[in-house]
Every structure is written in structure tokens, then in C-alpha cells.
Design an enzyme around this catalytic site. Structure first.
Site, PDB file in Angstrom:
ATOM      1  CE  LYS A 147      75.468 -85.144  24.301  1.00 48.04           C
ATOM      2  NZ  LYS A 147      74.947 -84.119  25.210  1.00 48.04           N
ATOM      3  CE  LYS A 259      76.298 -78.177  28.806  1.00 49.55           C
ATOM      4  NZ  LYS A 259      75.951 -79.385  29.531  1.00 49.55           N
TER       5      LYS A 259
HETATM    6 MG    MG Z   1      73.362 -82.507  28.747  1.00 42.82          MG
END
Ligand code: MG
Length: 331
Positions: A147, A259
Site C-alpha cells: 500500500k 472484487k
Molecule cells: Mg486496491
């Protein structure tokens, strides 16, 4: 399954072993809903609603309200007419309905998972990544996600420099900004990655940078994707099927992160992917084994370029084991 199902549901909460830090903030508890459909012949289908409202799905409360207002007996018609405002519900109900084609009791055994090599392991943000990759490597992971956009860019670039020279050869690294970069910062990251590729015998591959800019800045990302070699993947921008179709229609030909848990109806997702042959990476919403099984099934069917799936997140939770079973029995 026949066309009438007895419908039951149970809310759940799971605490992350370590807080999940992204540009959206810290996430400590995953809340969702497990649902069960029984048909007249005794077949059972399990489904899971695992919303992430800050990512673009309905809230847990909206999903619960939807479940509460349903009758105890539901039909195909109800399952296939869930409104688009409830994408995680569409996924949960439809995958429970599909599950019904085979008999399962409760999936408390680990679901069949392809070799970890094809999974992307999620590293913690910041310099913790430098110590964590090795444990994941030992488990077989060869693709990692880190991240970015969480801390100051100068600081992150320094850690990045260390990370790429620490990771073994042939590793793939994904950088996920969660929409947290400015246009200038995104340029700097892409320029840095392009330079690494061009100037250095870098033994690893920067596979892509995920969602550099906020969702509203689609044109900016489209421009960036044309100016740099390093590939950009959209994630937050394509959280739901409607957004996915809109970005594709506006000319996005980079990677789409899907997702399944929040994108919406699996049957419509199949149709879209088959029709447009998009370059997709399938990714987790920190769901339990129930939704994961349905999501991985979709990934297996619809992945075009054999990209690692973003489901390497087991190390963020306690082992599931009999947890799901007891959730059901104790309520
Ligand atoms: Mg992402």
C-alpha cells in the site's frame, strides 16, 4: 434447486489480527452477513454479503434491512431482481443460488485454493513490509502488494527503494495507492517505476500501480496510462458493475481490479467479462471462506492473463476452522 427457498441469515463480525491501513484509514473489524437457502429437496446453498461502503457498495445496515424485509420463503425472481444499489447483496444471494447446484453442508474446511504462487500476498503498509515479505515468500507467494499513499511520498519512495532491492528475483510487486496520490505524486511514482525498468537490471517486476488518483479523476488516470510504460489498474473506480461498464465505455483498456464480493451480480459479471475480454485482476474484500469460494470460482472462469489473484490475506485473520459453523449454531 427448485424455485422456492427457505431463507435464513446471520450477521457476523471478525476482528483483524492487525489493523488494515490504507489511504481510506484503518480497518479493524470486518462485518458481514452469512445467508443460507434451502430448497424443497433439501439442497443447501450458502452465500455471504460482505459490503465495503467506503469502497462503493451498500452499507451493512442497508444489506441487513434488505434481508430483514424479505419473506422467509424466497424465489428466483427475488434473487435476480435485487436492485443495483445493493451490489454485495446481489453477489451474496446469487452465489448462494449457484451453490445450490451441488450439496455442501458447511464450508468449515479450507476451500480448495490453487497453489499460493498464483496468489498475491498483501504486505502491511510502511516499512513493516520490509520484515513481512519473507514469511509470505516462505508460504509460496511470488506476487506482493504494498500500500502506498499512506505516508509522505518521499518517505515511501525510500522504503520502496529498500523493498525492491530486498525482494528476490522474479518477484512481482503491485503498488496500491487507493486513490491517495495527487496528479504530481502519481507522475513521480510512474516515472520512478518506468526508470527502474529502463535503467537498472531490476530482478523483479513492478506489475502495476493500482488506483493512483481518486475516483473522480478518471481522465487524469486515462492520461497517465498513455504517458507511462508502467501499467495502471483501476480498483475503486470500478467497484461495481455499473462503474466497470462506464470506465470501459470511456476507453479504459488497462487493468480492471474486480472484487466479486461487492461488484454485483455474478451472472452479469460473467457476461460483461466474456463480451469485452478485459484484463482483470480478481481481489478479496476480506470475506470468509463462503464468499471466497464463489469469488475464486469466478476468477478461475474469467481471468484472461493468468494474473495472481488478490486473495493472499489469510494472515490478517485468525484461522477460520469451525468459526463459521459455530456462528450458525450459536445464534
Ligand atoms: Mg486496491
Amino acid at each position: 434447486m427448485t424455485n422456492d427457498y427457505r431463507f435464513e441469515f446471520r450477521p457476523y463480525q471478525r476482528r483483524f489480527l492487525r489493523s488494515l491501513t490504507t489511504n481510506h484509514g484503518n480497518w479493524n473489524i470486518r462485518e458481514g452477513i452469512i445467508l443460507r437457502l434451502n430448497d424443497e429437496s433439501g439442497k443447501v446453498g450458502w452465500g455471504e454479503i460482505a459490503p465495503i461502503s467506503w469502497f462503493g457498495s451498500e452499507t451493512l445496515e442497508q444489506a441487513l434491512d434488505f434481508c430483514r424485509q424479505l419473506p422467509r420463503e424466497i424465489t428466483d425472481e427475488i434473487i435476480f431482481s435485487i436492485p443495483d444499489e445493493l451490489p454485495a447483496c446481489q453477489f451474496g444471494f446469487e452465489s448462494a443460488w449457484e451453490w445450490g447446484s451441488e450439496f455442501f453442508s458447511m464450508p468449515n474446511a479450507p476451500c480448495p485454493i490453487p497453489h499460493a504462487q498464483s496468489f498475491s500476498g498483501l504486505l502491511p503498509a510502511g516499512k513493516a513490509a520490509l520484515n513481512q515479505w519473507e514469511t509470505l515468500w516462505q508460504k509460496g507467494y511470488r506476487t506482493f502488494k504494498w500500500k502506498i499513499g499512506v505516508d509522505a511520498i518521499a518517505h515511501e519512495l525510500k522504503i520502496f527503494e529498500l523493498l525492491i532491492h530486498t525482494l528476490p528475483a522474479f518477484t512481482k510487486l503491485r503498488l496500491d495507492a487507493n486513490g491517495g496520490l495527487s496528479y504530481e505524486e502519481a507522475n513521480l511514482w510512474l516515472w520512478t517505476c518506468d526508470n527502474l525498468k529502463a535503467n537498472e537490471e531490476l530482478p523483479l517486476e513492478i506489475e502495476f500501480i493500482e488506483q493512483p488518483l481518486p475516483v473522480e479523476q478518471f481522465q487524469g488516470m486515462l492520461e497517465l496510462s498513455m504517458n507511462y510504460e508502467t501499467v495502471i489498474a483501476l480498483d475503486e473506480s470500478v467497484a461495481t458493475l455499473g462503474q466497470l461498464a462506464a470506465c470501459h465505455q470511456q476507453g479504459w483498456r488497462g487493468i480492471f481490479v474486480i472484487k466479486p464480493g461487492i461488484v454485483g451480480s455474478p451472472s452479469r459479471l460473467r457476461k460483461f467479462c466474456q463480451q469485452h475480454k478485459i484484463d482483470a485482476v480478481f481481489s478479496s474484500v476480506f470475506e470468509t471462506a463462503i464468499a471466497r469460494q464463489a469469488a475464486l470460482q469466478l476468477a478461475a472462469e474469467l481471468s484472461q492473463n493468468n494474473r495472481a489473484v488478490g486473495f493472499g490475506i489469510d494472515h490478517f485473520f485468525e484461522q477460520e476452522d469451525t468459526w463459521l459453523q459455530s456462528l450458525w449454531n450459536n445464534l
